[in-house]
Design a protein around this motif. Structure first.
Motif, PDB file in Angstrom:
ATOM      1  N   GLU A  94       0.827  -1.211   0.000  1.00 50.87           N
ATOM      2  CA  GLU A  94       0.000   0.000   0.000  1.00 50.87           C
ATOM      3  C   GLU A  94       0.857   1.255   0.000  1.00 50.87           C
ATOM      4  O   GLU A  94       0.540   2.236  -0.687  1.00 50.87           O
ATOM      5  N   ALA A  95       1.956   1.237   0.747  1.00 55.68           N
ATOM      6  CA  ALA A  95       2.849   2.396   0.781  1.00 55.68           C
ATOM      7  C   ALA A  95       3.504   2.612  -0.579  1.00 55.68           C
ATOM      8  O   ALA A  95       3.620   3.754  -1.059  1.00 55.68           O
ATOM      9  N   MET A  96       3.917   1.518  -1.214  1.00 59.20           N
ATOM     10  CA  MET A  96       4.528   1.613  -2.535  1.00 59.20           C
ATOM     11  C   MET A  96       3.524   2.131  -3.555  1.00 59.20           C
ATOM     12  O   MET A  96       3.842   2.976  -4.402  1.00 59.20           O
ATOM     13  N   THR A  97       2.305   1.631  -3.475  1.00 58.92           N
ATOM     14  CA  THR A  97       1.262   2.058  -4.405  1.00 58.92           C
ATOM     15  C   THR A  97       1.008   3.551  -4.280  1.00 58.92           C
ATOM     16  O   THR A  97       0.930   4.272  -5.280  1.00 58.92           O
ATOM     17  N   LYS A  98       0.891   4.025  -3.059  1.00 61.59           N
ATOM     18  CA  LYS A  98       0.638   5.454  -2.842  1.00 61.59           C
ATOM     19  C   LYS A  98       1.792   6.297  -3.349  1.00 61.59           C
ATOM     20  O   LYS A  98       1.589   7.323  -4.013  1.00 61.59           O
ATOM     21  N   ARG A  99       3.033   5.872  -3.067  1.00 61.96           N
ATOM     22  CA  ARG A  99       4.211   6.647  -3.436  1.00 61.96           C
ATOM     23  C   ARG A  99       4.338   6.796  -4.944  1.00 61.96           C
ATOM     24  O   ARG A  99       4.620   7.887  -5.456  1.00 61.96           O
ATOM     25  N   TYR A 100       4.089   5.720  -5.664  1.00 58.99           N
ATOM     26  CA  TYR A 100       4.316   5.760  -7.110  1.00 58.99           C
ATOM     27  C   TYR A 100       3.119   6.254  -7.903  1.00 58.99           C
ATOM     28  O   TYR A 100       3.278   6.954  -8.917  1.00 58.99           O
ATOM     29  N   THR A 101       1.911   5.886  -7.493  1.00 57.18           N
ATOM     30  CA  THR A 101       0.760   6.287  -8.312  1.00 57.18           C
ATOM     31  C   THR A 101       0.570   7.795  -8.320  1.00 57.18           C
ATOM     32  O   THR A 101       0.011   8.352  -9.270  1.00 57.18           O
ATOM     33  N   GLU A 102       1.049   8.473  -7.290  1.00 59.59           N
ATOM     34  CA  GLU A 102       0.983   9.934  -7.280  1.00 59.59           C
ATOM     35  C   GLU A 102       1.881  10.552  -8.350  1.00 59.59           C
ATOM     36  O   GLU A 102       1.689  11.702  -8.747  1.00 59.59           O
ATOM     37  N   LYS A 103       2.870   9.779  -8.819  1.00 62.21           N
ATOM     38  CA  LYS A 103       3.793  10.270  -9.841  1.00 62.21           C
ATOM     39  C   LYS A 103       3.385   9.857 -11.256  1.00 62.21           C
ATOM     40  O   LYS A 103       4.011  10.285 -12.229  1.00 62.21           O
ATOM     41  N   ILE A 104       2.392   8.979 -11.370  1.00 65.45           N
ATOM     42  CA  ILE A 104       2.011   8.428 -12.667  1.00 65.45           C
ATOM     43  C   ILE A 104       0.790   9.158 -13.213  1.00 65.45           C
ATOM     44  O   ILE A 104      -0.246   9.251 -12.541  1.00 65.45           O
ATOM     45  N   ALA A 105       0.885   9.686 -14.419  1.00 61.20           N
ATOM     46  CA  ALA A 105      -0.202  10.469 -15.002  1.00 61.20           C
ATOM     47  C   ALA A 105      -1.513   9.692 -15.051  1.00 61.20           C
ATOM     48  O   ALA A 105      -2.586  10.244 -14.791  1.00 61.20           O
ATOM     49  N   LEU A 106      -1.445   8.412 -15.362  1.00 56.90           N
ATOM     50  CA  LEU A 106      -2.659   7.602 -15.451  1.00 56.90           C
ATOM     51  C   LEU A 106      -3.131   7.111 -14.089  1.00 56.90           C
ATOM     52  O   LEU A 106      -4.186   6.470 -13.982  1.00 56.90           O
ATOM     53  N   GLY A 107      -2.357   7.369 -13.056  1.00 55.20           N
ATOM     54  CA  GLY A 107      -2.788   7.079 -11.701  1.00 55.20           C
ATOM     55  C   GLY A 107      -2.836   5.617 -11.316  1.00 55.20           C
ATOM     56  O   GLY A 107      -3.523   5.239 -10.353  1.00 55.20           O
ATOM     57  N   ARG A 108      -2.102   4.772 -12.002  1.00 54.21           N
ATOM     58  CA  ARG A 108      -2.085   3.338 -11.672  1.00 54.21           C
ATOM     59  C   ARG A 108      -0.823   2.699 -12.220  1.00 54.21           C
ATOM     60  O   ARG A 108      -0.142   3.270 -13.085  1.00 54.21           O
ATOM     61  N   PHE A 109      -0.542   1.488 -11.728  1.00 53.28           N
ATOM     62  CA  PHE A 109       0.583   0.721 -12.261  1.00 53.28           C
ATOM     63  C   PHE A 109       0.198   0.110 -13.608  1.00 53.28           C
ATOM     64  O   PHE A 109      -0.985  -0.087 -13.912  1.00 53.28           O
ATOM     65  N   GLY A 110       1.225  -0.222 -14.390  1.00 55.19           N
ATOM     66  CA  GLY A 110       0.988  -0.959 -15.622  1.00 55.19           C
ATOM     67  C   GLY A 110       0.790  -2.435 -15.333  1.00 55.19           C
ATOM     68  O   GLY A 110       1.071  -2.917 -14.238  1.00 55.19           O
TER      69      GLY A 110
END
Length: 250
Positions: A202-218
């Motif tokens: 959950e921490a990783m998801t929050k940290r990275y998705t805030e940086k991703i324009a589409l708002g999610r992992f690939g």
């Protein structure tokens, strides 16, 4: 949409887990005959072999240590024996770990270089007689070469090296109609991420998705879609390129 890949042949390195597995399955379901490899016997390799058998086609999952030049030659020899040619190579196998640069051992540096760069060179060089007009070589790169991620200096250096290799080979083999491209992947959701403790995930998801324009992992399937495009005639005028598949990460 029919991409005209039915009956084509491919070698995908490191295809039993993660992004590699997604690519293998996407190709197989599109009618491509695939040989893939893994370093060690595992449940993942066995389950992939079963899944490929259910899909149907001339697929094979073989064991090969790509850090060993003789085993690379044997792997490509298997492609020669079974297919006689290769329409697609996907250089996906790689190693990654997190080590402070000051504590990075020579052995760790050598292992990362051997798997992530030298093995790519050996696969391509051995496979040259099997490549021809229209063949596509795709190497899996990383957005990390633009961002520069702490504790991954050795990994980032190898992915940057692939860019130079790719551009030189695109120039050298362009007249023969062989294309070389790199997929620069962002953060992709794999089974390794799913296996993390929930709090860490959950921490990783929050940290990275805030940086991703589409708002999610690939997804591994989306990486496979990009490979399908580079394998098809839709990308016939694309070579020497670094294609971002990163959701617009910044």
């Amino acid at each position: 949409m029919d991409l005209g890949l039915n009956g084509k042949t491919a070698l995908v390195t490191g295809g039993t887990r993660g992004v590699g597995r997604g690519i293998v399955l996407k190709l197989a379901r599109s009618g491509v005959d695939v040989i893939t490899c893994h370093k060690q016997e595992s449940d993942a390799a066995a389950s992939l072999a079963r899944e490929l058998k259910e899909i149907g086609g001339r697929h094979q999952v073989v064991r090969a240590d790509l850090a060993d030049p003789e085993q690379v030659a044997e792997l490509v020899g298997e492609c020669r024996q079974r297919f006689g040619r290769l329409d697609l190579i996907v250089n996906n196998a790689g190693v990654i770990n997190h080590v402070p640069y000051g504590k990075l051992s020579f052995e760790d540096w050598q292992r990362t270089l051997a798997t992530n760069v030298t093995a790519v060179h050996l696969v391509i060089q051995n496979a040259l007689p099997l490549l021809g007009e229209g063949s596509s070589v795709v190497s899996i790169g990383s957005k990390s070469i633009d961002a520069g991620i702490p504790l991954r200096a050795h990994y980032t250096a190898t992915k940057a090296a692939l860019v130079g290799l790719n551009r030189s080979l695109a120039r050298e083999f362009g007249p023969k109609g062989i294309r070389f491209n790199i997929l620069s992947l962002g953060v992709m959701r794999t089974e390794a991420m799913d296996a993390m403790p929930a709090e860490q995930r959950e921490a990783m998801t929050k940290r990275y998705t805030e940086k991703i324009a589409l708002g999610r992992f690939g997804t591994t399937e989306e990486a496979g879609d990009a490979v399908l495009w580079l394998a098809s005639d839709l990308s016939r005028y694309v070579t020497g390129a670094v294609v971002p598949v990163d959701g617009g990460i910044g």
